[in-house]
Motif scaffolding. Structure first.
Motif, mmCIF file in Angstrom:
data_model
loop_
_atom_site.group_PDB
_atom_site.id
_atom_site.type_symbol
_atom_site.label_atom_id
_atom_site.label_comp_id
_atom_site.label_asym_id
_atom_site.label_seq_id
_atom_site.Cartn_x
_atom_site.Cartn_y
_atom_site.Cartn_z
ATOM 1 N N ASN A 1 0.829 -1.607 -0.120
ATOM 2 C CA ASN A 1 0.190 -0.215 -0.147
ATOM 3 C C ASN A 1 1.017 1.400 0.387
ATOM 4 N N ARG B 1 3.071 2.146 6.340
ATOM 5 C CA ARG B 1 2.109 3.079 7.517
ATOM 6 C C ARG B 1 1.910 2.141 8.550
ATOM 7 N N CYS C 1 -0.408 2.227 12.205
ATOM 8 C CA CYS C 1 -2.414 2.564 12.786
ATOM 9 C C CYS C 1 -2.589 3.911 13.144
ATOM 10 N N SER C 2 -3.544 4.834 13.506
ATOM 11 C CA SER C 2 -3.350 5.732 14.402
ATOM 12 C C SER C 2 -3.231 5.362 15.774
ATOM 13 N N SER D 1 0.602 -2.822 9.895
ATOM 14 C CA SER D 1 -1.000 -3.932 9.502
ATOM 15 C C SER D 1 -0.107 -5.530 9.712
ATOM 16 N N CYS E 1 -2.271 -4.151 15.079
ATOM 17 C CA CYS E 1 -2.605 -3.645 13.643
ATOM 18 C C CYS E 1 -3.333 -4.210 12.673
ATOM 19 N N THR F 1 -5.164 -3.239 9.692
ATOM 20 C CA THR F 1 -5.423 -1.579 8.399
ATOM 21 C C THR F 1 -7.283 -2.208 8.056
ATOM 22 N N ASN G 1 -9.882 -2.110 10.903
ATOM 23 C CA ASN G 1 -9.780 -0.642 11.546
ATOM 24 C C ASN G 1 -8.524 -0.370 11.289
ATOM 25 N N THR G 2 -8.474 1.345 11.129
ATOM 26 C CA THR G 2 -7.271 2.364 11.100
ATOM 27 C C THR G 2 -6.714 2.399 12.453
#
Length: 351
Positions: free
Chosen positions: A192, A221, A223-224, A240, A255, A257, A260-261
């Motif tokens: 991604n 990337r 997760c928040s 992720s 995590c 994604t 759920n982020t």
């Protein structure tokens, strides 16, 4: 006390070593890192040359806790050091990274102790599966004569990494080993990330630059999360399909994604001395619990730890968002309203 045994490379091995140094530039696997002095956590692929165990890999890379390897690979938390790893199986190795002189390098580990029969080419190519080059080991350890190393000598293994933000976002830099038949487009889709970002980070000008067994920088990337900057584990960056065990082994944060982020945290369940973790004083609403009311989902989220574990109530709406102005859905709704108005006016005129 006996002096260390000197390992003199045989003429053939010496020639191989010289060739490997001459054809492998010092920057062959280094990643760009412009955040001078910055430190972070990174991961790199290790393709096991032989059948082994997770415990042996943990020892080779001097990873302090096996759970760090388990989390980086999304292995079950009840796996042990005896868990087998098959030949040619890829295992992600987590390690600390530091940025110096425009590049990132593993910070303090792994450290490899030379044994009888070792040579630098064997250590780089066979023991560490080409994660590093001979030239990088020579430079990192200030080795004057590459064909002479000592039994018992400790060698720093400089694995590639970075701590730079990518496209304005904090990421986990992943040293991905390119598999045969891979493409820039395929790797970009799998992780991604845009092809442009992947090519820029790795100085790739086109498909011809991507070589099998190369280690390339793939920004993952994360997760928040609700973790505050005063927490001892800030920033808690979990990509992720991975998890971490934190807060003195009391909390597990994962995590995913695809679902759920937001980082999903819950009691780790591996330390019996860990207390119950209530959310903002509520004895019945614990870390990881979620309640729903209408369109709202409320979760007791992890917010970090110092002397105690902090939590925070996080409420999000699960209702579909109203169509934005100019969208097809909005246009359709406006069309129905206009048609309805025209029908109503026609009926009034006919009465």
């Amino acid at each position: 006390m006996a002096s260390p045994t000197k390992l003199t490379v045989t003429p053939l091995l010496f020639i191989i070593t010289l060739i490997s140094i001459s054809i492998s530039p010092a920057s062959a696997k280094t990643f760009r890192c412009t955040s001078g002095g910055a430190t972070c956590d990174a991961v790199v692929d290790y393709v096991s040359p032989n059948r082994t165990t997770l415990g042996a890999i943990q020892s080779l890379f001097t990873v302090p806790h096996l759970r760090s390897i388990l989390g980086a690979n999304n292995f079950t938390l009840n796996s042990t050091g005896r868990t087998p790893v098959e030949a040619k199986q890829t295992v992600r190795i987590p390690f600390p990274c530091i940025c110096r002189n425009g590049t990132g390098v593993s910070n303090g580990r792994p450290v490899y102790t030379v044994v009888s029969g070792d040579g630098l080419y064997h250590i780089a190519a066979d023991v560490f599966s080409n994660i590093v080059t001979v030239a990088e080991i020579v430079a990192a350890n200030n080795i004057e004569n590459p064909d002479v190393i000592l039994v018992g000598q400790n060698l720093t293994i400089p694995m590639p990494c970075s701590c730079d933000a990518v496209d304005g976002a904090a990421v986990v830099h992943y040293g991905h080993e390119v598999a045969a038949g891979s493409s820039i487009e395929g790797i970009a889709q799998q992780y991604n990330v845009s092809q442009e970002t992947l090519m820029q980070l790795n100085n790739l000008t086109g498909p011809q630059d991507l070589k099998a067994e190369d280690i390339i920088d793939v920004p993952l990337r994360a997760c928040s999360s609700m973790v505050t900057n005063s927490s001892l584990d800030y920033p808690l960056l979990v990509p992720s399909n991975a998890y971490v065990v934190t807060a003195n082994t009391c909390v597990k944060c994962k995590c995913n994604t695809a679902m759920n982020t937001m980082l999903q945290c819950e009691p780790a369940g591996i330390n019996s001395s860990c207390p119950l973790i209530p959310c903002e004083g509520s004895a019945n609403f614990l870390l990881g619990n979620t309640t729903t009311s209408g369109c709202n989902a409320t979760t007791c989220s992890y917010a970090g730890y110092n002397r105690t574990i902090q939590t925070m109530v996080d409420t999000v709406s699960t209702c579909p968002a109203p169509p934005s102005p100019g969208s097809s859905a909005t246009s359709l709704w406006q069309g129905w309203r206009w048609n309805g108005l025209m029908i109503f006016m026609l009926c009034v005129l006919l009465v």
